[in-house]
Design a protein around this motif. Structure first.
Motif, PDB file in Angstrom:
ATOM      1  N   HIS A 160       0.950  -1.194  -0.003  1.00  0.00           N
ATOM      2  CA  HIS A 160      -0.099  -0.062  -0.053  1.00  0.00           C
ATOM      3  C   HIS A 160       0.728   1.237   0.066  1.00  0.00           C
ATOM      4  O   HIS A 160       0.307   2.445   0.086  1.00  0.00           O
ATOM      5  CB  HIS A 160      -1.021   0.109   1.325  1.00  0.00           C
ATOM      6  CG  HIS A 160      -1.838  -1.379   1.182  1.00  0.00           C
ATOM      7  ND1 HIS A 160      -2.844  -1.442   0.411  1.00  0.00           N
ATOM      8  CD2 HIS A 160      -1.894  -2.409   2.225  1.00  0.00           C
ATOM      9  CE1 HIS A 160      -3.252  -2.596   0.709  1.00  0.00           C
ATOM     10  NE2 HIS A 160      -2.672  -3.208   1.574  1.00  0.00           N
ATOM     11  N   THR A 161       2.173   1.095  -0.303  1.00  0.00           N
ATOM     12  CA  THR A 161       2.983   2.215  -0.237  1.00  0.00           C
ATOM     13  C   THR A 161       2.819   3.009  -1.697  1.00  0.00           C
ATOM     14  O   THR A 161       2.497   2.163  -2.636  1.00  0.00           O
ATOM     15  CB  THR A 161       4.441   1.974   0.060  1.00  0.00           C
ATOM     16  OG1 THR A 161       5.094   3.020   0.456  1.00  0.00           O
ATOM     17  CG2 THR A 161       5.164   1.199  -0.882  1.00  0.00           C
ATOM     18  N   GLU A 283       2.780  10.308  -2.031  1.00  0.00           N
ATOM     19  CA  GLU A 283       2.506  10.583  -0.528  1.00  0.00           C
ATOM     20  C   GLU A 283       3.212   9.688   0.417  1.00  0.00           C
ATOM     21  O   GLU A 283       3.351  10.046   1.473  1.00  0.00           O
ATOM     22  CB  GLU A 283       0.878  10.380  -0.529  1.00  0.00           C
ATOM     23  CG  GLU A 283       0.347  11.234   0.668  1.00  0.00           C
ATOM     24  CD  GLU A 283      -1.250  11.057   0.486  1.00  0.00           C
ATOM     25  OE1 GLU A 283      -1.599  10.499   1.496  1.00  0.00           O
ATOM     26  OE2 GLU A 283      -1.918  11.273  -0.510  1.00  0.00           O
ATOM     27  N   ARG A 284       3.437   8.302  -0.043  1.00  0.00           N
ATOM     28  CA  ARG A 284       4.072   7.377   0.725  1.00  0.00           C
ATOM     29  C   ARG A 284       5.133   6.778   0.151  1.00  0.00           C
ATOM     30  O   ARG A 284       4.841   6.263  -0.893  1.00  0.00           O
ATOM     31  CB  ARG A 284       2.967   6.310   1.339  1.00  0.00           C
ATOM     32  CG  ARG A 284       1.579   6.787   2.211  1.00  0.00           C
ATOM     33  CD  ARG A 284       0.555   5.958   2.184  1.00  0.00           C
ATOM     34  NE  ARG A 284       0.127   6.014   0.767  1.00  0.00           N
ATOM     35  CZ  ARG A 284      -1.287   5.407   0.518  1.00  0.00           C
ATOM     36  NH1 ARG A 284      -2.082   4.807   1.159  1.00  0.00           N
ATOM     37  NH2 ARG A 284      -1.532   5.529  -0.869  1.00  0.00           N
ATOM     38  N   VAL A 285       6.356   6.726   0.968  1.00  0.00           N
ATOM     39  CA  VAL A 285       7.505   6.379   0.250  1.00  0.00           C
ATOM     40  C   VAL A 285       8.146   5.265   1.179  1.00  0.00           C
ATOM     41  O   VAL A 285       7.941   5.597   2.516  1.00  0.00           O
ATOM     42  CB  VAL A 285       8.530   7.202   0.001  1.00  0.00           C
ATOM     43  CG1 VAL A 285       9.861   6.417  -0.394  1.00  0.00           C
ATOM     44  CG2 VAL A 285       8.018   8.340  -1.159  1.00  0.00           C
ATOM     45  N   THR A 286       8.277   4.254   0.926  1.00  0.00           N
ATOM     46  CA  THR A 286       9.011   3.110   1.727  1.00  0.00           C
ATOM     47  C   THR A 286      10.452   2.878   1.024  1.00  0.00           C
ATOM     48  O   THR A 286      10.445   2.429  -0.239  1.00  0.00           O
ATOM     49  CB  THR A 286       8.211   1.798   1.792  1.00  0.00           C
ATOM     50  OG1 THR A 286       6.876   2.065   2.275  1.00  0.00           O
ATOM     51  CG2 THR A 286       8.895   0.833   2.601  1.00  0.00           C
ATOM     52  N   LEU A 313      11.492  13.059   3.653  1.00  0.00           N
ATOM     53  CA  LEU A 313      10.221  12.973   3.116  1.00  0.00           C
ATOM     54  C   LEU A 313       9.322  12.618   4.120  1.00  0.00           C
ATOM     55  O   LEU A 313       7.963  12.753   3.769  1.00  0.00           O
ATOM     56  CB  LEU A 313      10.227  12.020   1.986  1.00  0.00           C
ATOM     57  CG  LEU A 313      11.071  12.029   0.788  1.00  0.00           C
ATOM     58  CD1 LEU A 313      11.270  10.817   0.060  1.00  0.00           C
ATOM     59  CD2 LEU A 313      10.566  13.417  -0.169  1.00  0.00           C
ATOM     60  N   GLY A 314       9.594  12.712   5.464  1.00  0.00           N
ATOM     61  CA  GLY A 314       8.445  12.522   6.474  1.00  0.00           C
ATOM     62  C   GLY A 314       7.818  11.158   6.572  1.00  0.00           C
ATOM     63  O   GLY A 314       6.750  11.214   7.080  1.00  0.00           O
ATOM     64  N   MET A 315       8.700  10.194   6.132  1.00  0.00           N
ATOM     65  CA  MET A 315       8.030   8.771   6.076  1.00  0.00           C
ATOM     66  C   MET A 315       8.320   7.906   7.338  1.00  0.00           C
ATOM     67  O   MET A 315       7.062   7.094   7.646  1.00  0.00           O
ATOM     68  CB  MET A 315       8.552   8.095   4.872  1.00  0.00           C
ATOM     69  CG  MET A 315       8.274   8.823   3.577  1.00  0.00           C
ATOM     70  SD  MET A 315       6.597   8.924   3.134  1.00  0.00           S
ATOM     71  CE  MET A 315       6.515  10.274   2.156  1.00  0.00           C
ATOM     72  N   PRO A 316       9.111   7.891   8.020  1.00  0.00           N
ATOM     73  CA  PRO A 316       9.256   6.981   9.342  1.00  0.00           C
ATOM     74  C   PRO A 316       7.983   7.123  10.188  1.00  0.00           C
ATOM     75  O   PRO A 316       7.996   8.351  10.741  1.00  0.00           O
ATOM     76  CB  PRO A 316      10.512   7.024   9.807  1.00  0.00           C
ATOM     77  CG  PRO A 316      11.482   7.424   8.634  1.00  0.00           C
ATOM     78  CD  PRO A 316      10.287   8.387   7.732  1.00  0.00           C
ATOM     79  N   HIS A 320       2.005   2.854   6.135  1.00  0.00           N
ATOM     80  CA  HIS A 320       2.321   2.511   4.789  1.00  0.00           C
ATOM     81  C   HIS A 320       3.493   3.092   4.272  1.00  0.00           C
ATOM     82  O   HIS A 320       3.542   3.273   2.817  1.00  0.00           O
ATOM     83  CB  HIS A 320       1.223   2.325   3.823  1.00  0.00           C
ATOM     84  CG  HIS A 320       0.084   1.493   4.182  1.00  0.00           C
ATOM     85  ND1 HIS A 320      -1.192   1.731   4.198  1.00  0.00           N
ATOM     86  CD2 HIS A 320       0.047   0.293   5.187  1.00  0.00           C
ATOM     87  CE1 HIS A 320      -2.118   0.901   4.829  1.00  0.00           C
ATOM     88  NE2 HIS A 320      -1.244   0.131   5.386  1.00  0.00           N
ATOM     89  N   ALA A 321       4.478   3.323   5.096  1.00  0.00           N
ATOM     90  CA  ALA A 321       5.746   4.158   4.410  1.00  0.00           C
ATOM     91  C   ALA A 321       6.873   3.839   5.532  1.00  0.00           C
ATOM     92  O   ALA A 321       6.603   3.391   6.753  1.00  0.00           O
ATOM     93  CB  ALA A 321       5.208   5.804   4.214  1.00  0.00           C
ATOM     94  N   GLY A 322       8.017   4.629   5.264  1.00  0.00           N
ATOM     95  CA  GLY A 322       9.071   4.402   6.111  1.00  0.00           C
ATOM     96  C   GLY A 322      10.344   3.785   5.658  1.00  0.00           C
ATOM     97  O   GLY A 322      10.486   3.666   4.547  1.00  0.00           O
TER      98      GLY A 322
END
Ligand code: MGD
Ligand code: MGD
Ligand code: SF4
Ligand code: MO
Length: 738
Positions: A160-161, A283-286, A313-316, A320-322
């Motif tokens: 879902h990333t 919006e969501r990066v992993t 990028l503000g992900m962790p 569904h990102a991090g």
């Protein structure tokens, strides 16, 4: 019918073992969430070692006179080992005895091995093969987030990333059932970026494939971050609220403009910009790293650079990102939490922390000041064996060092200088074959124990069949040695009892297992740590509201590119990298003995342009030489590798005679993934001329018969992968891997 898990990698696929008559058959376990019934061919064939004719079933002792191994009874073998260890301890002190563990051991075994070292032997000299696996990501995770759990979320979250970046992971071959997450991610409209010097089966699934020079993932990350910052894509609100250290990183990336990154990495500026645009728009990066990015002398800093990117990028911590690391061995995660690591006590406590020592000593029933301090890291430990002041005896549980250690010729010579080498194994591995004492142990289906998979999910492998007569469990071997060494405390041989003790020892620690029981694991199909109490539901996702640092904020860390420890030069003009193939596992001790798995021996993967240059044909033997050794193996000519790089799998003796032992300063990870090599035909012209030493880099070499063809032609840049398509002449010989 027993529900259990595969004996190999960190995915720990669920499987069912069914007995029909005398045979044991692998069947799917579709309800287990991680693999939903899918297995790779290593999993399907995992029972082949049961009843295998090469299975060890009796202890073996090396006869001092004949030099041969002979069968012995358990008491004779354990008495001999304990007697010699006691003598060494009395003469030279407890650090004269060393212990080497493995990330394939269950949590219970890893825990008891640490306790054996610290309590029964009293030595600080214990470490394990996980140091060679994900330790750089572990150091980076601890530094940035205050905690190292490979994946801080269930693996299925990646479906879902929006953009998944895989840096140095070939998961389509190293954890095949996980590849379906990539397919589902793309069905959901997400994109996949793969970073690898080889266009692997994983890269075939990518929307964007970046093919850098080995050892340059760090400048690649900084270059992307530079572009993202310039484009205003940094999540300033997140950075202000949840992190510290960004301004220093921002300054440090200023000079990583795209052209410089291209020069350093070989990745074209257009591709770099394309990647940055993908990331900026998502919006969501992993970001997931694996061994390709981590097994470097700058592995920790490389992972930190990619974590910096994810943080900017503000992900962790976002759904569904991090950032995550794809741990490798079956218990690569749990194996690093419960005390077989040189600097650790159970529960991921640090051995030099007085409060941690007090807590664990109380559980063990010994005075805290009797516990030794930190010991040497895996390679440094092996390097010290048999030297003045180094350990004179080594106990090995769950590693085949002779094949898998870097600079293996040197390590093997260290082993031969030992007074006593003891190896506990299921089969006569290359390391067991050198031992003074070989102890035959049970394998996974014959014993019970827990493992912690790459997601931090604690799972249970249940005993499905009785072991062959004559073998013992590692827990029995450890307990047998502990009592003979005069341990002040008891060592249980019952896995469930050991797990309960491990729970108490880990209680309050970073990896807290106190609330997990075998019954809960059975009922819940695994429990994620931390799980401090019986009524705690476990923790599938971490960092949602705060990080594990004292102030709850993640740390940006500014890093510098030092480059590989051994850069290429005219004598050794190509990059050598190493890794895995689907059908073999690690040192191959187990999988090379499974008849159903193809075992063609090592090969040298190289690009048609390089093959052309040295005049090699597909399948023809070529010789790869480094300053440490050489390997002769058939050429596998593929267009999927960079023209300036060769790849050798490490599942057979040989690859590690070539590799470098430079270590990462923080994680002590060896540089398995890049060193300087020469490659040539296996012809008489390759025999060094009189007076020319292949181990002397100072020797002028442009006139050496082995190498002139490797000096780049005019107009040809070794850092430019795009040139591949322009070479037509060699294309008849190309074979791409299936
Ligand atoms: N079939 C199989 N599966 C396994 C294992 C096995 O032995 N066999 N072992 C298990 C274990 S313990 C582990 S640790 C995992 C490892 O899993 P992976 O990390 O996926 O495996 P590797 O093949 O070691 O390396 C991955 C990729 O890194 C690339 N690479 C090499 N140098 C670099 C570099 O400098 N940068 C980048 N970005 N990439 C680079 C290689 O080309 C390779 O395709 O696999 C686990 N699963
Ligand atoms: N060149 C190069 N070298 C590498 C790597 C690389 O990418 N390139 N990768 C590194 C990595 S990531 C890893 S994880 C290491 C792995 O390399 P090794 O540490 O050699 O791992 P295995 O081959 O799994 O060795 C496990 C041994 O223990 C035995 N064994 C299995 N289960 C048990 C058990 O329960 N008890 C006992 N006592 N024995 C058991 C097996 O039969 C086998 O002999 O290799 C490292 N070496
Ligand atoms: S992916 Fe890993 S755990 Fe799953 S079957 Fe293959 S080797 Fe076993
Ligand atoms: Mo590994």
């Amino acid at each position: 019918m027993t529900h259990t898990h595969c004996p190999y990698c960190s995915l720990q696929c669920g499987m069912t073992l069914a007995r029909t008559g005398r045979s044991l058959e692998v069947q799917p376990w579709p309800e287990f969430p991680v693999n939903e019934g899918a297995l790779c061919r290593k999993g399907w064939t995992a029972t082949a070692l049961r009843g295998h004719r090469e299975r060890l079933t009796t202890p073996l002792l090396r006869d001092r006179e004949s030099g041969e191994l002979r069968a012995a009874g358990w008491d004779e073998a354990l008495d001999l080992v304990a007697g010699r260890l006691r003598e060494l301890r009395a003469d030279l002190g407890p650090d004269a005895v060393a212990v080497f563990g493995g990330g394939g051991l269950t949590n219970e075994k890893a825990y008891q091995l640490g306790k054996l070292a610290r309590v029964a032997i009293g030595t600080s000299q214990i470490d394990y093969n996980g140091r060679w696996c994900m330790s750089s990501a572990a150091s980076a995770g601890n530094r940035a987030f205050g905690l190292d759990r490979g994946l801080p979320f269930p693996l299925a979250d990646i479906e879902h990333t929006d953009v998944l970046v895989l840096v140095g992971s070939n998961l389509a071959e190293t954890m095949p059932p996980a590849a379906r997450h990539l397919d589902r991610l793309r069905e959901n409209g997400g994109r996949v970026v793969v970073v690898d010097p080889r266009r692997t089966p994983t890269a075939e699934r990518a929307d964007l494939f970046l093919q850098p020079v080995p050892g340059t993932d760090l400048p690649l990350a900084l270059g992307l971050l530079h572009l993202l910052d310039a484009a205003g894509a940094v999540d300033e609100e997140y950075v202000a609220a949840r992190t510290t250290g960004w301004e220093e990183v921002r300054r440090s990336i200023a000079a990583w403009w795209p052209e410089r990154v291209e020069r350093e990495t070989g990745v074209e500026t257009a591709q770099l910009r394309e990647c940055a645009a993908l990331l900026a728009g998502a919006e969501r990066v992993t970001v997931l790293t694996a061994r390709g990015a981590e097994q470097h002398a700058q592995g920790t800093d490389t992972v930190l650079a990619w974590i910096d990117l994810a943080l900017a990028l503000g992900m962790p911590g976002k759904e569904h990102a991090g950032y995550g690391c794809l741990t490798g061995q079956g218990n690569g995660q749990g194996g690093r939490e419960h005390g077989q690591k040189a600097d650790q006590l159970p529960g991921y406590r640090m051995i030099d922390d007085p409060a941690a020592r007090d807590h664990v000593a109380r559980v063990w029933g010994v005075p805290a000041d009797s516990l030794p301090g930190p010991g040497r890291s895996a390679y440094e430990l092996l390097d010290a064996l048999g030297t003045d002041g180094g350990p004179q005896a080594l106990l090995v549980f769950g590693s085949n060092i002779v094949v898998s250690a870097p600079n293996a010729t040197h390590v093997t010579s260290r082993l031969s200088d030992l007074d006593l080498l003891v190896v506990a194994d299921l089969v006569m591995s290359e390391t067991a074959a050198l031992a003074d004492v070989v102890l035959p142990v049970t394998q996974w289906a014959e014993e019970t124990g827990t493992m912690t998979n790459l997601e931090g999910r604690v799972i249970l492998r249940e005993r499905a069949v009785a072991p062959p007569e004559g073998v013992r469990t590692d827990l029995e071997v450890i307990a047998g040695l502990a009592s003979r060494l005069g341990s002040p405390v008891e060592f249980s041989t019952d896995a469930e009892e050991v797990f309960a003790e491990l729970g108490r020892a880990s209680s309050g620690g970073r990896a807290d297992y106190a609330g997990i029981t075998y019954d809960r694991i059975r009922a819940e199909r695994g429990v994620f740590w931390p799980c401090p109490t019986a009524d705690h539901s476990g923790t599938p996702r971490l960092f949602g509201s705060s990080f594990a640092t004292p102030d709850g904020r993640a740390r940006f860390v500014a890093v510098e590119h030092r480059g590989p420890a051994e850069p290429t030069d005219t004598a050794y003009p190509v990059h050598l990298t190493t890794g895995r193939v689907l059908a073999q596992y690690q040192s191959g001790a187990q999988t090379r003995r499974v008849a159903e798995l193809p075992d063609d021996g090592p090969f040298v993967e190289l690009h048609p342009m390089l093959a052309d240059r040295i005049g090699a044909y597909h399948g023809e033997p070529v010789v790869v030489t480094t300053r440490r050794g050489e390997l002769k193996a058939p050429a596998r000519i593929v267009t999927t590798i960079r023209p300036d790089t060769v790849f050798v799998p490490f599942h057979w003796v040989g690859a590690n005679r070539l590799t470098h032992d430079a270590l990462d300063p923080a994680s002590r990870m060896p540089e398995f993934k890049v060193c300087a090599a020469a490659v040539g035909l296996d012809t008489p012209s390759l025999v060094p001329r009189e007076g020319y030493s292949t181990t002397d880099p100072a020797t002028p070499s442009t006139t050496d018969p082995a190498t002139p063809s490797l000096v780049p032609r005019e107009g040809y840049s070794t850092t430019e992968p795009g040139i591949v398509g322009r070479v037509a002449s060699a294309s008849e010989r190309i074979e791409t891997p299936a």
